[in-house]
Design a protein around this motif. Structure first.
Motif, PDB file in Angstrom:
ATOM      1  N   UNK A   1     -28.132  24.490  37.101  1.00 58.77           N
ATOM      2  CA  UNK A   1     -27.647  23.149  36.740  1.00 58.77           C
ATOM      3  C   UNK A   1     -26.339  23.251  35.946  1.00 58.77           C
ATOM      4  N   UNK A   2     -26.281  24.180  35.001  1.00 58.03           N
ATOM      5  CA  UNK A   2     -25.069  24.372  34.200  1.00 58.03           C
ATOM      6  C   UNK A   2     -23.901  24.894  35.036  1.00 58.03           C
ATOM      7  N   UNK A   3     -24.216  25.591  36.124  1.00 59.84           N
ATOM      8  CA  UNK A   3     -23.174  26.158  36.985  1.00 59.84           C
ATOM      9  C   UNK A   3     -22.723  25.177  38.067  1.00 59.84           C
TER      10      UNK A   3
ATOM     11  N   UNK B   1     -26.841  33.695  37.945  1.00 59.15           N
ATOM     12  CA  UNK B   1     -27.476  34.984  37.638  1.00 59.15           C
ATOM     13  C   UNK B   1     -26.784  35.655  36.455  1.00 59.15           C
ATOM     14  N   UNK B   2     -25.461  35.572  36.392  1.00 58.06           N
ATOM     15  CA  UNK B   2     -24.729  36.142  35.258  1.00 58.06           C
ATOM     16  C   UNK B   2     -25.163  35.496  33.946  1.00 58.06           C
ATOM     17  N   UNK B   3     -25.348  34.191  33.974  1.00 58.31           N
ATOM     18  CA  UNK B   3     -25.771  33.464  32.780  1.00 58.31           C
ATOM     19  C   UNK B   3     -27.169  33.889  32.347  1.00 58.31           C
ATOM     20  N   UNK B   4     -28.074  33.994  33.310  1.00 59.16           N
ATOM     21  CA  UNK B   4     -29.454  34.383  33.005  1.00 59.16           C
ATOM     22  C   UNK B   4     -29.482  35.815  32.463  1.00 59.16           C
ATOM     23  N   UNK B   5     -28.713  36.674  33.067  1.00 64.42           N
ATOM     24  CA  UNK B   5     -28.651  38.057  32.586  1.00 64.42           C
ATOM     25  C   UNK B   5     -28.067  38.117  31.175  1.00 64.42           C
ATOM     26  N   UNK B   6     -27.014  37.369  30.926  1.00 60.45           N
ATOM     27  CA  UNK B   6     -26.389  37.346  29.598  1.00 60.45           C
ATOM     28  C   UNK B   6     -27.338  36.790  28.542  1.00 60.45           C
TER      29      UNK B   6
END
Length: 159
Positions: free
Chosen positions: A104-106, A122-127
């Motif tokens: 949603x944020x992306x 995926x980058x956000x979740x990993x971070x």
């Protein structure tokens, strides 16, 4: 040797999963693996658990990104060991929720296509601390993999 068992355990009771996994992995040749999971009829959504002689190792979630509405739809195709555990308080629910929130944020990245939106998700979740196992080359294909212990339901944590 790799054994692929898709859409088989969906028909079983949740309590039968661990016994089925043990039965399959006990029959493996040394170094063999079982890929047990489920997918939709057209293969657009899928998830699977990689098992070896030691038990479950990873969970992979995969989607055809051009048809993905939201990562929450992946929950419909979770393996039997997890599908009934997608409820608040369970690790798989937390992962699916984190993916959905990041998706949603992306939303602004959708301008550049679903692949770019997914990569950002995926980058956000990993971070945020989720231990995503694979690298962007796999993410571009619409996949993410996490260690089984990250999402294992409590009834299977003794394995």
């Amino acid at each position: 040797m790799v054994v692929r068992a898709f859409n088989v355990l969906r028909q079983y009771e949740e309590a039968a999963v661990e016994v089925a996994w043990r039965t399959m992995t006990a029959a493996l040749a040394p170094g063999g693996a079982v890929v047990e999971g489920t997918c939709d009829e057209l293969g657009r959504l899928a998830s699977w658990v990689l098992l070896d002689a030691a038990g479950p190792q990873t969970l992979t979630l995969a989607a055809k990104l051009s048809t993905l509405d939201t990562p929450a739809t992946l929950a419909e195709r979770l393996p039997k060991a997890l599908i009934h555990r997608n409820v608040p308080g369970e690790p798989i629910h937390a992962l699916v929720s984190a993916l959905d929130d990041a998706w949603r944020d992306a939303a602004p990245y959708a301008t550049f296509g679903p692949r770019q939106r997914w990569l950002r998700t995926v980058s956000t979740v990993r971070a945020a601390g989720w231990p995503i196992e694979d690298r962007p080359a796999r993410w571009r294909l619409g996949e993410i993999t996490v260690r089984w212990q990250t999402v294992a339901p409590s009834y299977l944590t003794s394995r």
